[in-house]
Design a protein around this motif. Structure first.
Motif: not given
Length: 447
Positions: A133-137, A439-447
């Motif tokens: 699944v690809v999420f746009e955000n 965590l910062k890097g991963i969570l920073g990928s969520v717009k």
């Protein structure tokens, strides 16, 4: 020349005295850790002895052990310089158990009954392959970079991440494994198992079979001040009981894990140092005491063994999981749960959805809030057998993050505000590995 030999002899005597004073008492623990680690890693996850020695047992002092595997008896043994040999045996369904000379290997034993999900659903509610699944955000370039950064470059041993899994809105959006590990690899969660153990009290409470706010049902405490300790205090690591949790030396924790026959009794015998709910003190002995309390909720040992799987583990499809037992048959609820990264993530998802698993409420919503609420005197770092970010330990992650954590950096991070679960398994923990940066890097990928 005589003077030289005298000096040499004196040096040898001094070395032997130093060795005898500082190291010899630890040999029982060193060989015990090594034998248990070899038996578990080999028979649960099919790792070679070489892989275990270079990975799991690549720890100061533990690497002194010489190890052997006996495929016929399904056992492993270890010794240090030929001294203090210890043995661990593997039994299907119970995992590996470190035994002593008094243990009767021929004695019949009960094993838990297991059930496997058999439906046509995809992960996490079934065993069909993961849907793409690809999420746009989601910025997948940023996400992939953050995930890759959590792993060592070839030849390095700095970060030592073995598995990293990111789930957003119930879908896997990132998954990576170190060399030698795959989605089917079972990895020891160490103290993440504590969070599993606590969950059974939430399940029993929902069923109306247990009240955590009543005094803990421990017969040995009924005639002294310990009679006021509640199960709630135990779940919060706030009993006030004496306990030393130190893995760098001979301590209450190491003696329990590598010498005790019945680990559920190790904390029971400790005196009270503080009044309940006034002094937070992390204790693996407390969690194994909780496992003993669970055992006493059932008429038979078989019911106790089955309950852990039927009420939670197999119910949510954590079919790879094995919780190992001690010599007395107790689940070692403090430390010895093995599962794949994907199955560990299912546990996180259960809490993300506040106890609801595909429409079935396994524990009350209030239980998820309970375990994620700071306990007294913990400075916002601990709840009900879960670790918290309420005190801002990870400054670049939301304050509502809470997690199941284990030795050497095993983590199931649950982040309700972002609908995210992150599983990281490895061999480096906080202080050695930058969890906040990950965590910062991963969570920073969520717009």
């Amino acid at each position: 020349m005589k003077k030289f030999f005298k000096i040499l002899g004196l040096a040898i005597l001094l070395f032997l005295a130093y060795f005898g004073f500082t190291t010899y008492p630890k040999l029982d623990l060193i060989s015990g850790f090594s034998a248990k680690s070899i038996a578990s890693g080999h028979f649960i996850d099919n790792r070679s002895i070489e892989m275990i020695e270079k990975g799991d047992n690549d720890i100061n002092m533990i690497d002194l052990a010489t190890n052997k595997i006996d495929e016929t008896s399904k056992s492993a043994s270890a010794s240090v310089y030929g001294l203090k040999e210890r043995k661990a045996i593997y039994r299907e369904g119970l995992g590996a158990t470190l035994i002593n000379d008094d243990f009767d290997e021929s004695k019949l034993y009960e094993v838990p009954k297991r059930t496997k999900l058999n439906n046509n659903l995809v992960f996490p509610y079934g065993n069909k392959e993961v849907e793409k699944v690809v999420f746009e955000n989601i910025d997948y370039t940023k996400l992939d970079k953050a995930v890759a950064n959590a792993f060592d470059k070839k030849g390095e041993k700095k970060k030592r991440t073995r598995a990293l899994l990111v789930i957003y809105k119930d879908k896997i959006i990132a998954e990576k494994y170190d060399t030698g590990f795959t989605k089917d690899s079972k990895i020891l969660g160490w103290s993440m198992t504590k969070s599993i153990t606590a969950t059974y009290f939430g399940i029993l409470q929902k069923q109306g079979k247990f009240d955590i706010n009543k005094p803990a049902p421990i017969a040995e405490w009924q005639n002294d001040e310990r009679k006021n300790i509640t199960t709630n205090d135990l779940l919060h690591m706030n009993s006030g009981l004496e306990w030393e949790e130190d893995y760098e030396k001979i301590s209450d924790a190491t003696k329990m894990l590598f010498q005790a026959e019945d680990m559920s009794k190790s904390q029971v015998v400790k005196p009270a140092k503080f009044k309940p709910n006034t002094h937070w003190n992390y204790s693996s002995g407390t969690t194994n005491l909780l496992s003993g309390i669970l055992r006493n909720q059932f008429k038979t040992h078989q019911e106790y063994l089955d309950f852990w799987y039927s009420a939670l583990i197999d119910k949510i499809g954590m079919n790879s999981m094995v919780v190992e037992t001690d010599m007395a048959g107790n689940y070692v609820g403090s430390s010895y749960g093995w599962a794949t990264a994907r199955d560990w993530s299912k546990f996180g998802l259960l809490y993300l959805h506040k106890g609801n698993w595909n429409g079935e409420q396994i524990f009350d919503e209030s239980w998820a809030k309970y375990v994620a609420t700071p306990t007294n005197d913990s400075n916002g770092v601990y709840g009900g057998q879960f670790w918290l970010n309420a005190g801002g330990k990870y400054p670049d992650a939301p304050k509502d993050l809470y997690s199941a954590n284990g030795f050497q950096g095993q983590n199931v991070f649950i982040i309700p505000s972002l609908d995210i679960v992150i599983v990281r398994m490895g061999l480096k923990e906080d202080g050695q590995f930058d969890f906040n940066g990950m965590l910062k890097g991963i969570l920073g990928s969520v717009k």
